[in-house]
Design an enzyme around this catalytic site. Structure first.
Site, PDB file in Angstrom:
ATOM      1  N   GLY A  49       0.841  -1.195   0.000  1.00 25.21           N
ATOM      2  CA  GLY A  49       0.000   0.000   0.000  1.00 25.21           C
ATOM      3  C   GLY A  49       0.878   1.246   0.000  1.00 25.21           C
ATOM      4  N   GLN A  54       3.022  10.098   1.118  1.00 23.75           N
ATOM      5  CA  GLN A  54       4.318   9.408   1.206  1.00 23.75           C
ATOM      6  C   GLN A  54       5.236   9.732   0.031  1.00 23.75           C
ATOM      7  OE1 GLN A  54       2.375   5.382   2.120  1.00 23.75           O
ATOM      8  NE2 GLN A  54       4.312   5.252   3.218  1.00 23.75           N
ATOM      9  N   CYS A  98       5.630  -0.022   7.270  1.00 20.63           N
ATOM     10  CA  CYS A  98       5.296   1.148   6.458  1.00 20.63           C
ATOM     11  C   CYS A  98       6.516   1.505   5.628  1.00 20.63           C
ATOM     12  CB  CYS A  98       4.924   2.312   7.374  1.00 20.63           C
ATOM     13  SG  CYS A  98       4.479   3.806   6.486  1.00 20.63           S
ATOM     14  N   LEU A  99       6.306   1.811   4.358  1.00 20.33           N
ATOM     15  CA  LEU A  99       7.436   2.145   3.488  1.00 20.33           C
ATOM     16  C   LEU A  99       8.133   3.425   3.951  1.00 20.33           C
ATOM     17  CD1 LEU A  99       5.942   1.255  -0.022  1.00 20.33           C
ATOM     18  CD2 LEU A  99       7.590  -0.058   1.336  1.00 20.33           C
ATOM     19  N   HIS A 140      -4.745   1.546   7.162  1.00 19.11           N
ATOM     20  CA  HIS A 140      -3.390   2.096   7.323  1.00 19.11           C
ATOM     21  C   HIS A 140      -3.156   3.236   6.320  1.00 19.11           C
ATOM     22  CE1 HIS A 140       1.158   1.407   7.798  1.00 19.11           C
ATOM     23  NE2 HIS A 140       1.071   2.220   6.780  1.00 19.11           N
ATOM     24  N   GLU A 141      -3.552   3.014   5.054  1.00 16.43           N
ATOM     25  CA  GLU A 141      -3.314   4.035   4.017  1.00 16.43           C
ATOM     26  C   GLU A 141      -4.202   5.250   4.216  1.00 16.43           C
ATOM     27  OE1 GLU A 141      -0.663   3.652   2.507  1.00 16.43           O
ATOM     28  OE2 GLU A 141      -0.446   1.533   2.989  1.00 16.43           O
ATOM     29  N   HIS A 144      -2.816   7.583   6.649  1.00 16.91           N
ATOM     30  CA  HIS A 144      -1.774   8.460   6.098  1.00 16.91           C
ATOM     31  C   HIS A 144      -2.382   9.777   5.590  1.00 16.91           C
ATOM     32  CE1 HIS A 144       2.081   6.423   6.131  1.00 16.91           C
ATOM     33  NE2 HIS A 144       1.565   5.305   5.649  1.00 16.91           N
TER      34      HIS A 144
HETATM   35 NI    NI Z   1       2.431   3.386   5.631  1.00 17.13          NI
END
Ligand code: NI
Length: 176
Positions: A49, A54, A98-99, A140-141, A144
């Site tokens: 995701g 991000q 998380c990236l 989660h996304e 963000h």
């Molecule tokens: Ni994340």
């Protein structure tokens, strides 16, 4: 011809990851290109995701593909202005990562099922229910887009520890 490119992913801590993203107005070719770039960036990372903040774009757009089996057909999902309209009382615990917080994972408890409303790539409004890993990834996304990270669900001590580690990785990468 399809032009796609991998975009750099912001690493926590970064003030842009703590901001509330603005709703996407009418879909444009630029926004569709951004969605394609985000999918490519996510698959390349690899991740399941990615949210627009991000990659430094403070607009309400997320991409996801919770199909982890490499032999299964990919299911790229693009959601403009996603909104959780219903959450189950039942919860699920997943070890999340998380990236933007590389190499760190922690268990997070979230509603097990969610109903999400969004605008798809063609500009059509959609609504569907998600469970399992899909439910977790989408929550989660969408977090963000509201400036919230999965470490915000952890104890202050754990959050600080992971933030310090992430900052160290961020500095190491900047030096390369
Ligand atoms: Ni994340």
């Amino acid at each position: 011809m399809k032009r796609m490119s991998i975009r750099p992913i912001l690493i926590h801590p970064d003030p842009r990851l703590k901001k509330v993203a603005a709703p996407v107005p009418d879909l444009s070719d630029d926004l569709r290109r951004l969605a394609e770039d985000m999918l490519e960036t996510m698959y390349d990372a690899p991740g399941i995701g990615l949210a627009a903040p991000q990659v430094g774009v403070l607009e309400r757009l997320i991409v996801a593909d919770a199909v982890k089996d490499p032999d299964a057909e990919p299911q790229p999902m693009v959601m403009f202005n996603p909104e959780i309209v219903l959450s189950s009382d039942e919860t699920n615990v997943y070890e999340e990562g998380c990236l933007s917080i590389p190499d760190q994972y922690a268990e997070v408890t979230r509603p097990a099922e969610v109903r999400v409303r969004w605008i798809d790539m063609t500009g059509e409004p959609r609504e569907a229910e998600f469970d399992g890993l899909w439910a977790t990834v989408l929550q989660h996304e969408i977090d963000h887009l509201n400036g919230k990270l999965f470490i915000d669900y952890l104890s202050p001590m754990k959050r600080q520890m992971m933030t310090r580690k992430s900052l160290k990785i961020k500095r190491e990468r900047a030096r390369v």
